[in-house]
Motif scaffolding. Structure first.
Motif, PDB file in Angstrom:
ATOM      1  N   GLN A 125      -4.402  -1.640  -9.332  1.00  0.00           N
ATOM      2  CA  GLN A 125      -3.188  -1.503  -8.535  1.00  0.00           C
ATOM      3  C   GLN A 125      -3.001  -0.068  -8.044  1.00  0.00           C
ATOM      4  N   SER A 126      -3.297   0.894  -8.908  1.00  0.00           N
ATOM      5  CA  SER A 126      -3.106   2.301  -8.533  1.00  0.00           C
ATOM      6  C   SER A 126      -3.996   3.181  -9.401  1.00  0.00           C
ATOM      7  N   GLN A 127      -4.260   4.380  -8.902  1.00  0.00           N
ATOM      8  CA  GLN A 127      -5.011   5.360  -9.686  1.00  0.00           C
ATOM      9  C   GLN A 127      -4.547   6.759  -9.308  1.00  0.00           C
ATOM     10  N   GLU A 128      -4.625   7.658 -10.286  1.00  0.00           N
ATOM     11  CA  GLU A 128      -4.209   9.046 -10.090  1.00  0.00           C
ATOM     12  C   GLU A 128      -5.365   9.976 -10.449  1.00  0.00           C
ATOM     13  N   ASN A 129      -5.566  11.013  -9.620  1.00  0.00           N
ATOM     14  CA  ASN A 129      -6.573  12.063  -9.867  1.00  0.00           C
ATOM     15  C   ASN A 129      -8.010  11.565  -9.789  1.00  0.00           C
ATOM     16  N   LYS A 139     -16.510   7.316  -0.671  1.00  0.00           N
ATOM     17  CA  LYS A 139     -16.701   5.864  -0.521  1.00  0.00           C
ATOM     18  C   LYS A 139     -15.918   5.094  -1.567  1.00  0.00           C
ATOM     19  N   GLY A 140     -15.836   5.641  -2.784  1.00  0.00           N
ATOM     20  CA  GLY A 140     -15.251   4.909  -3.890  1.00  0.00           C
ATOM     21  C   GLY A 140     -13.747   4.995  -4.021  1.00  0.00           C
ATOM     22  N   LYS A 141     -13.134   6.001  -3.375  1.00  0.00           N
ATOM     23  CA  LYS A 141     -11.720   6.258  -3.674  1.00  0.00           C
ATOM     24  C   LYS A 141     -10.772   5.166  -3.197  1.00  0.00           C
ATOM     25  N   LEU A 181      -7.924  17.698 -17.147  1.00  0.00           N
ATOM     26  CA  LEU A 181      -7.853  16.682 -16.083  1.00  0.00           C
ATOM     27  C   LEU A 181      -7.616  15.305 -16.679  1.00  0.00           C
ATOM     28  N   THR A 182      -6.672  14.569 -16.113  1.00  0.00           N
ATOM     29  CA  THR A 182      -6.422  13.201 -16.557  1.00  0.00           C
ATOM     30  C   THR A 182      -6.525  12.255 -15.375  1.00  0.00           C
ATOM     31  N   PHE A 183      -7.351  11.222 -15.538  1.00  0.00           N
ATOM     32  CA  PHE A 183      -7.560  10.181 -14.529  1.00  0.00           C
ATOM     33  C   PHE A 183      -6.924   8.910 -15.071  1.00  0.00           C
ATOM     34  N   LYS A 184      -5.997   8.350 -14.302  1.00  0.00           N
ATOM     35  CA  LYS A 184      -5.261   7.173 -14.775  1.00  0.00           C
ATOM     36  C   LYS A 184      -5.439   6.023 -13.785  1.00  0.00           C
ATOM     37  N   ARG A 185      -5.768   4.840 -14.334  1.00  0.00           N
ATOM     38  CA  ARG A 185      -5.910   3.632 -13.529  1.00  0.00           C
ATOM     39  C   ARG A 185      -4.997   2.557 -14.105  1.00  0.00           C
TER      40      ARG A 185
END
Length: 127
Positions: free
Chosen positions: A10-14, A31-33, A118-122
């Motif tokens: 649904q959403s992703q950050e960073n 391509k992936g973002k 760095l934090t990547f959230k999905r």
């Protein structure tokens, strides 16, 4: 609580800074973002099969809670790691300095990966 099901991103950050930190080439990041991602999880007791399909890329991981397994990282690298369960709704592992936490709340899965500061959230919802 069972993780079994299909989940759509649904959403992703960073995304971009995190993928750069993992060493992904810029063209792959671009391509992936914006690609939609579907995760399918099959849980059988302590055994898990996770298939993540993003565009044409398919990443499959199988692991058993508390046992060392070979996992494929987002950059394609294969590493050995132990996945632990906290409570009945959280999967936690440490891989090459990165902490990965996958938490299930109702029909929502939140996957947070932390590397340094760095934090990547999905966030994905069951479909």
């Amino acid at each position: 609580m069972s993780f079994t099901g299909k989940y759509e991103l649904q959403s992703q950050e960073n995304f971009e800074p995190f993928m750069k930190a993992l060493g992904l080439p810029e063209d792959q990041i671009q391509k992936g973002k914006d690609l939609k991602s579907i995760s399918e999880i099959v849980q059988d007791g302590k055994k898990f099969k996770v298939t993540v399909t993003t565009g044409t890329k398919v990443m499959k991981n199988e692991f058993t809670i508390g046992e060392e397994s070979e996992l494929e990282m987002l950059n394609g690298e294969k590493v050995k790691a132990v996945v632990q369960m906290e409570g009945d709704n959280k999967l936690v592992t440490q891989v090459k300095g990165m902490k990965s936490v996958t938490e299930l709340n109702g029909d929502t899965i939140t996957h947070t990966m932390t590397l340094g500061d760095l934090t990547f959230k999905r966030v994905s919802k069951r479909i």
